[in-house]
Design an enzyme around this catalytic site. Structure first.
Site, PDB file in Angstrom:
ATOM      1  N   VAL A  95       0.338  -1.871  10.956  1.00 32.57           N
ATOM      2  CA  VAL A  95       0.859  -1.483  12.200  1.00 32.57           C
ATOM      3  C   VAL A  95       0.683  -2.167  13.297  1.00 32.57           C
ATOM      4  CG1 VAL A  95       1.185   0.923  11.284  1.00 32.57           C
ATOM      5  CG2 VAL A  95      -0.842   0.503  12.416  1.00 32.57           C
ATOM      6  N   CYS A 108      -4.952  -3.601   2.845  1.00 27.24           N
ATOM      7  CA  CYS A 108      -4.525  -3.593   4.261  1.00 27.24           C
ATOM      8  C   CYS A 108      -5.576  -3.999   5.206  1.00 27.24           C
ATOM      9  CB  CYS A 108      -3.840  -2.225   4.794  1.00 27.24           C
ATOM     10  SG  CYS A 108      -2.934  -2.443   6.182  1.00 27.24           S
ATOM     11  N   LYS A 111      -9.500   1.626  -1.670  1.00 27.01           N
ATOM     12  CA  LYS A 111      -9.732   0.981  -0.217  1.00 27.01           C
ATOM     13  C   LYS A 111     -11.033   1.222   0.405  1.00 27.01           C
ATOM     14  CE  LYS A 111      -7.083   0.614   3.999  1.00 27.01           C
ATOM     15  NZ  LYS A 111      -5.797   0.901   4.633  1.00 27.01           N
ATOM     16  N   GLU A 122       0.891  -1.266  -0.092  1.00 27.42           N
ATOM     17  CA  GLU A 122       0.074  -0.001  -0.201  1.00 27.42           C
ATOM     18  C   GLU A 122       0.867   1.262   0.172  1.00 27.42           C
ATOM     19  OE1 GLU A 122      -2.102   0.127   3.838  1.00 27.42           O
ATOM     20  OE2 GLU A 122      -3.412   1.744   3.364  1.00 27.42           O
TER      21      GLU A 122
HETATM   22  C1  ACM Z   1      -3.737  -0.003   7.274  1.00 28.32           C
HETATM   23  O1  ACM Z   1      -4.850  -0.069   6.685  1.00 28.32           O
HETATM   24  N1  ACM Z   1      -2.760   0.592   6.553  1.00 28.32           N
HETATM   25  C2  ACM Z   1      -3.510  -0.609   8.625  1.00 28.32           C
END
Ligand code: ACM
Length: 268
Positions: free
Chosen positions: A169, A142, A109, A38
């Site tokens: 993270v 992510c 996203k 990402e």
């Molecule tokens: C994320 O969605 N970059 C933790």
């Protein structure tokens, strides 16, 4: 097919340096499909909306898209990676899927994590499956992992392989993707980053590495380091994901009871 993942260590805001570092990391590694993290060219932990705006690009035409197009065209393969997309006055946390002939799709996203909600508009299209000839793939980014509906929806559309650019993270995803693969009987390629982003005010986020490929039986086929940039390569047979039979009596998708799942569609 040869699946290759890049785990990079971007410097916040330094797009040309980050692209050059990825180019060096990929080197002459052969691939049919390459997955990058990402926001792999910009970094993640932005200071303010102006910075995100400056780092954004329209698709096609921007430096990250051109980089991905050149990589795909020069190697005759497919490439997937994330970028800040600018479109219609909005910014999106997007991932591109690019083939030798150009951009195949842009996935925006759906589920925005933490301060992403300050900068980005959430995705406006349901995830879709793309047939590359040698594999049917679906994109998610992510934090989308935390919503099992995304992977399930892609599996129901015939995806054999989830392409999962990430900037993780929290420590849970690498284990959770085993479940996503088992419950859907497909492969998942999570390309994560390493390093730390530091904002001007000193706030930091550390990323967890451990990029990986998981097989439909939950086996971890390869896994990268926690702190180091790395390239991972694995040969997979996407057709393995077409066998959803769990026992002679059980089929992962046919055993579903959607008539009892209405609550999943209710907006609560
Ligand atoms: C994320 O969605 N970059 C933790």
């Amino acid at each position: 097919m040869r699946l290759v993942l890049v785990q990079n260590k971007p410097l916040l805001g330094q797009v040309s340096k980050n692209l050059a570092a990825v180019r060096a990391l990929v080197g002459e590694t052969p691939f049919d499909l390459l997955v990058l993290p990402e926001l792999f060219a910009t970094g993640y932990y932005f200071n303010n909306r102006d910075q995100v705006d400056r780092l954004s690009e329209e698709v096609p035409g921007g430096p990250t898209t051109i980089f991905l197009q050149e990589l795909a065209a020069s190697r005759g393969g497919f490439v997937c990676g994330g970028l800040v997309e600018r479109s219609g006055g909005q910014l999106y946390n997007s991932a591109l899927l690019v083939g030798p002939e150009g951009v195949l799709t842009v996935y925006r996203k759906l589920h925005l994590f933490f301060e992403e909600q300050l900068w980005f508009a959430a995705g406006d299209q349901p995830p879709a499956v793309h047939d590359l000839g040698f594999a049917r793939v679906g994109l998610m980014i992510c934090y989308d992992w935390r919503f099992p509906e995304v992977a399930r929806g892609l599996a129901l559309q015939g995806a054999q392989l989830l392409l999962h650019p990430a900037n993780l993270v929290q420590p849970y995803c690498q284990e959770a993707m085993i479940t996503r693969c088992l419950e859907n009987g497909l492969f998942a390629a999570t390309a994560n980053r390493v390093g730390i982003d530091t904002k001007l005010d000193g706030e930091q986020l550390q990323f967890t590495g451990r990029s990986q490929v998981i097989a439909p039986d939950g086996q971890r086929l390869c896994s990268a380091a926690v702190h180091e940039p790395q390239i991972l390569a694995v040969d997979i047979d996407p057709a393995q994901a077409d066998d959803k039979q769990v026992t002679p009596y059980n089929h992962l998708l046919a055993d579903r009871r959607p008539e009892h799942y209405q609550v999943l569609l209710d907006n609560r």
